[in-house]
Scaffold this motif. Structure first.
Motif, PDB file in Angstrom:
ATOM      1  N   ILE A  45       0.873  -1.171   0.000  1.00  0.00           N
ATOM      2  CA  ILE A  45       0.000   0.000   0.000  1.00  0.00           C
ATOM      3  C   ILE A  45       0.914   1.225   0.000  1.00  0.00           C
ATOM      4  CG2 ILE A  45      -1.727   1.338   1.268  1.00  0.00           C
ATOM      5  CD1 ILE A  45      -2.842  -1.286   2.359  1.00  0.00           C
ATOM      6  N   TRP A  46       0.659   2.135  -0.925  1.00  0.00           N
ATOM      7  CA  TRP A  46       1.507   3.315  -1.096  1.00  0.00           C
ATOM      8  C   TRP A  46       0.759   4.585  -0.734  1.00  0.00           C
ATOM      9  CZ3 TRP A  46       6.549   2.827  -3.205  1.00  0.00           C
ATOM     10  CH2 TRP A  46       6.864   1.575  -3.739  1.00  0.00           C
ATOM     11  N   ASP A  47       1.471   5.520  -0.121  1.00  0.00           N
ATOM     12  CA  ASP A  47       0.973   6.872   0.091  1.00  0.00           C
ATOM     13  C   ASP A  47       1.430   7.695  -1.112  1.00  0.00           C
ATOM     14  OD1 ASP A  47       1.172   9.739   0.866  1.00  0.00           O
ATOM     15  OD2 ASP A  47       0.385   9.026   2.763  1.00  0.00           O
ATOM     16  N   LEU A  48       0.508   8.180  -1.899  1.00  0.00           N
ATOM     17  CA  LEU A  48       0.874   8.856  -3.145  1.00  0.00           C
ATOM     18  C   LEU A  48       1.456  10.247  -2.920  1.00  0.00           C
ATOM     19  CD1 LEU A  48      -2.091   7.794  -5.451  1.00  0.00           C
ATOM     20  CD2 LEU A  48       0.124   6.706  -5.124  1.00  0.00           C
ATOM     21  N   GLU A  49       1.114  10.860  -1.804  1.00  0.00           N
ATOM     22  CA  GLU A  49       1.660  12.202  -1.530  1.00  0.00           C
ATOM     23  C   GLU A  49       3.156  12.124  -1.265  1.00  0.00           C
ATOM     24  OE1 GLU A  49       0.747  15.978   1.406  1.00  0.00           O
ATOM     25  OE2 GLU A  49      -0.806  14.470   1.089  1.00  0.00           O
TER      26      GLU A  49
END
Length: 347
Positions: free
Chosen positions: A174-178
């Motif tokens: 799961i990636w944090d796009l910010e």
């Protein structure tokens, strides 16, 4: 044969015996078969979806397609190195996004309609903002998420700032796009490539399919594995959550589709086409959950009555392998992509 080889074989045999015991125990809990229980239900009419639009724009095999949350726009990814965003109501191209790599295997459209993502043999997940342009006038590249040791096989947006990915190195992330950083990661999620991901209707869980022939249920919030489902005899190429959130459908290389019930922790439906000649590449469920649909190597989309476990018909029109299908969130249309370079809208 070395000692390690003999030990590995012994452990595999023990594991297979345990899986067989689990299946026996599960079957003991099943008091009847789904087809038997639903035998007195009236038959549903033949599925009469027809091609409303045949979308031509790609000049190579189209490997993936996905509907946006508004049930109007969809995105397709092709080996021609382009993402195309389509208006399925008019059949027009809304945007054509040139990619840095042409080896696209998976695409995703954010529910909000603000972002699209793609990935494939470049071992990377790339995010584009469809509402903003770069200096060349194309959709702005927001993130390139690297760090995979295998191809990116599947991706789905959790929201506009988080994306879930599965890859050929057996990872789930799961990636944090910010920030462009991983918030969660599972290194050995499966015993083989993670091929497909489907989110539950409430967004709190997701199910994965793998070449290790199993499906697994996960909790999005802490990336904890909840359940493992056995049954298929070959790669599970596609998974699709049931609209009720308590079951999911699968399409496999073993030429069958199946329905697994989460609450009873086992397979409840087994679906075969009239002629078992081709494996299934993709699957989807109708909004009611009554129809299961699977794209196939035989150029068709097969349809079954999920409750009565009966083959209901075939959607024909593609001239090559159907690679991906996606049901509109409102249930009013289905899109399919194929190696014949077309995207079709079925209504």
């Amino acid at each position: 044969m070395g000692k390690d080889d003999a030990e590995t074989i012994a452990l595999k045999n023990e594991l297979n015996e345990l899986i067989a015991q689990i299946k026996v125990e599960q079957e003991k809990q099943a008091d009847c078969k789904l087809a038997e229980k639903c035998s007195d239900m009236s038959d549903v009419p033949k599925c009469k979806l027809s091609t409303k639009k045949s979308l031509k724009g790609h000049i190579n095999k189209v490997n993936s397609v996905h509907f946006g949350g508004d049930s109007r726009y969809c995105v397709s990814g092709s080996l021609d190195g382009k993402l195309i965003i389509w208006d399925t109501w008019t059949g027009n191209k809304v945007q054509v996004i040139p990619l840095r790599s042409s080896w696209v295997m998976s695409v995703a459209y954010a529910t909000s309609g603000n972002f699209v993502a793609c990935g494939g043999m470049d071992n990377m997940c790339t995010i584009y903002d469809v509402n903003n342009r770069d200096t060349t006038g194309n959709a702005k590249l927001v993130r390139e998420l690297a760090g995979y040791e295998g191809f990116l096989s599947s991706c789905r947006f959790l929201d506009d700032n988080h994306i879930l990915t599965g890859s050929g190195d057996m990872k789930l992330c799961i990636w944090d796009l910010e920030s462009g950083k991983k918030t969660s990661e599972i290194n050995a999620a499966h015993g083989g490539d993670v091929v497909s991901i489907s989110l539950s209707p409430d967004g709190n869980q997701f199910v994965t399919g793998s070449v290790d022939r199993t499906c697994k249920l996960w909790d999005v919030r802490d990336l904890k594995q909840i359940q493992t489902f056995f049954g298929h005899n070959a790669d599970v190429n596609s998974v699709s959550f049931h609209p009720n959130g308590f079951a999911f459908a699968t399409g496999s290389e073993d030429k069958t589709a199946r329905l697994f019930d989460i609450r009873s922790d086992q397979q409840i439906g087994h679906y075969e086409p009239p002629n078992r000649t081709s494996g299934f590449t993709s699957c989807a469920l109708s909004l009611s959950g009554r129809f299961i649909m699977c794209g196939s190597d035989d150029n068709n989309i097969h349809v079954w009555d999920a409750m009565k476990v009966q083959h209901n018909g075939v959607l024909g029109g593609h001239e090559n392998r159907v690679t991906s299908i996606s049901m509109a969130p409102n249930g009013m249309a289905l899109v399919s992509s194929s190696w014949d370079q077309y995207v079709r809208v079925w209504v």
